[in-house]
Design a protein around this motif. Structure first.
Motif, short mmCIF file in Angstrom:
data_model
loop_
_atom_site.label_atom_id
_atom_site.label_comp_id
_atom_site.label_asym_id
_atom_site.label_seq_id
_atom_site.Cartn_x
_atom_site.Cartn_y
_atom_site.Cartn_z
N VAL A 5 65.86 33.32 42.54
CA VAL A 5 65.47 33.85 41.24
C VAL A 5 63.96 34.07 41.23
O VAL A 5 63.19 33.12 41.34
N GLU A 6 63.57 35.35 41.09
CA GLU A 6 62.15 35.69 41.06
C GLU A 6 61.59 35.63 39.64
O GLU A 6 62.33 35.80 38.66
N SER A 7 60.29 35.44 39.56
CA SER A 7 59.58 35.49 38.29
C SER A 7 58.12 35.81 38.58
O SER A 7 57.68 35.76 39.73
N GLY A 8 57.38 36.14 37.52
CA GLY A 8 55.95 36.33 37.67
C GLY A 8 55.48 37.77 37.67
O GLY A 8 54.28 38.03 37.71
N GLY A 9 56.41 38.71 37.64
CA GLY A 9 56.00 40.09 37.59
C GLY A 9 55.38 40.45 36.25
O GLY A 9 55.40 39.67 35.31
N GLY A 10 54.83 41.66 36.20
CA GLY A 10 54.23 42.11 34.96
C GLY A 10 53.35 43.32 35.19
O GLY A 10 53.40 43.94 36.26
N SER A 11 52.56 43.64 34.19
CA SER A 11 51.64 44.76 34.27
C SER A 11 50.22 44.25 34.42
O SER A 11 49.82 43.30 33.74
N VAL A 12 49.49 44.89 35.30
CA VAL A 12 48.12 44.46 35.57
C VAL A 12 47.29 45.68 35.93
O VAL A 12 47.82 46.68 36.44
N GLN A 13 46.01 45.60 35.66
CA GLN A 13 45.13 46.69 36.03
C GLN A 13 44.74 46.58 37.50
O GLN A 13 44.79 45.50 38.10
N ALA A 14 44.38 47.71 38.05
CA ALA A 14 43.97 47.75 39.46
C ALA A 14 42.85 46.74 39.71
O ALA A 14 42.03 46.46 38.82
N VAL A 15 42.86 46.18 40.87
CA VAL A 15 42.00 45.12 41.39
C VAL A 15 42.31 43.76 40.79
O VAL A 15 41.70 42.75 41.18
N GLY A 16 43.32 43.71 39.89
CA GLY A 16 43.74 42.43 39.34
C GLY A 16 44.64 41.67 40.28
O GLY A 16 44.89 42.11 41.42
N SER A 17 45.16 40.54 39.82
CA SER A 17 45.99 39.67 40.64
C SER A 17 47.25 39.26 39.88
O SER A 17 47.27 39.21 38.65
N LEU A 18 48.28 38.96 40.65
CA LEU A 18 49.52 38.38 40.13
C LEU A 18 50.05 37.42 41.17
O LEU A 18 49.81 37.60 42.37
N ARG A 19 50.80 36.44 40.71
CA ARG A 19 51.51 35.57 41.62
C ARG A 19 52.99 35.58 41.29
O ARG A 19 53.38 35.25 40.17
N LEU A 20 53.78 35.97 42.25
CA LEU A 20 55.22 35.97 42.10
C LEU A 20 55.78 34.65 42.63
O LEU A 20 55.25 34.08 43.58
N SER A 21 56.86 34.22 41.99
CA SER A 21 57.55 33.01 42.42
C SER A 21 59.01 33.33 42.68
O SER A 21 59.57 34.24 42.05
N CYS A 22 59.60 32.58 43.57
CA CYS A 22 61.02 32.74 43.86
C CYS A 22 61.61 31.35 44.06
O CYS A 22 61.33 30.69 45.07
N ALA A 23 62.40 30.92 43.09
CA ALA A 23 63.02 29.61 43.15
C ALA A 23 64.37 29.71 43.84
O ALA A 23 65.17 30.61 43.55
N ALA A 24 64.62 28.80 44.76
CA ALA A 24 65.88 28.80 45.51
C ALA A 24 66.74 27.62 45.09
O ALA A 24 66.24 26.54 44.79
N SER A 25 68.03 27.84 45.09
CA SER A 25 68.98 26.76 44.87
C SER A 25 70.09 26.89 45.89
O SER A 25 70.37 27.96 46.39
N GLY A 26 70.69 25.77 46.19
CA GLY A 26 71.78 25.78 47.16
C GLY A 26 71.36 25.20 48.50
O GLY A 26 72.11 24.43 49.10
N TYR A 27 70.20 25.60 48.98
CA TYR A 27 69.70 25.10 50.26
C TYR A 27 68.18 25.02 50.22
O TYR A 27 67.54 25.67 49.41
N SER A 28 67.65 24.26 51.14
CA SER A 28 66.20 24.08 51.19
C SER A 28 65.53 25.25 51.87
O SER A 28 66.00 25.75 52.90
N TYR A 29 64.41 25.67 51.31
CA TYR A 29 63.62 26.74 51.93
C TYR A 29 63.17 26.37 53.33
O TYR A 29 62.95 27.24 54.17
N SER A 30 63.02 25.09 53.58
CA SER A 30 62.48 24.67 54.88
C SER A 30 63.39 25.09 56.02
O SER A 30 62.97 25.15 57.17
N SER A 31 64.65 25.39 55.72
CA SER A 31 65.61 25.77 56.75
C SER A 31 65.76 27.29 56.90
O SER A 31 66.48 27.75 57.78
N LEU A 32 65.10 28.03 56.06
CA LEU A 32 65.34 29.47 55.98
C LEU A 32 64.12 30.28 56.40
O LEU A 32 62.98 29.84 56.25
N CYS A 33 64.40 31.47 56.89
CA CYS A 33 63.35 32.49 57.02
C CYS A 33 63.37 33.26 55.70
O CYS A 33 64.42 33.70 55.25
#
Length: 125
Positions: A5-33
């Motif tokens: 499940v992603e989150s963190g998108g939005g509208s921003v002006q050029a040269v600005g910043s955003l941080r996207l997040s992606c929460a995982a369930s079911g298995y640990s990220y440490s095991s995945l590419c």
């Protein structure tokens, strides 16, 4: 079964910043590419960044030096820090995951990934 499940998108002006997040369930990220992809209207889905074991990463040339992929295994969350954003970065951004180590040597190829989030829109003006 891995759910993303992603989150963190939005509208921003050029040269600005955003941080996207992606929460995982079911298995640990440490095991995945894991990877971030994006798709603009009328264009093919393209790989942006990928991470395997948290130490091996790669980036598309178009975002190298501006975007950073990272993961917090304790929170089972993947991040994409996007700095110096440009209008051409406008797209729907997706996180993806695969059990195959380093995505079979093609970490920025969408076809190598089995699990996908629903996407989050990023608009840069």
């Amino acid at each position: 079964h891995v759910q993303l499940v992603e989150s963190g998108g939005g509208s921003v002006q050029a040269v600005g910043s955003l941080r996207l997040s992606c929460a995982a369930s079911g298995y640990s990220y440490s095991s995945l590419c894991v990877g971030w992809f994006r798709q603009a209207p009328g264009k093919e889905r393209e790989g942006v960044a990928s991470s395997y074991t948290g130490q091996r990463t790669t980036y598309a040339d178009s975002v190298q030096g501006r975007f950073t992929i990272s993961r917090d295994n304790a929170k089972n969350t993947l991040y994409l820090q996007m700095n110096s954003l440009k209008p051409e970065d406008t797209a729907m951004y997706f996180c993806a995951a695969t059990w195959v180590g380093w995505a079979n040597g093609r970490p920025l190829w969408a076809d190598e990934y089995s699990y996908w989030g629903q996407g989050t829109q990023v608009t840069v003006s």
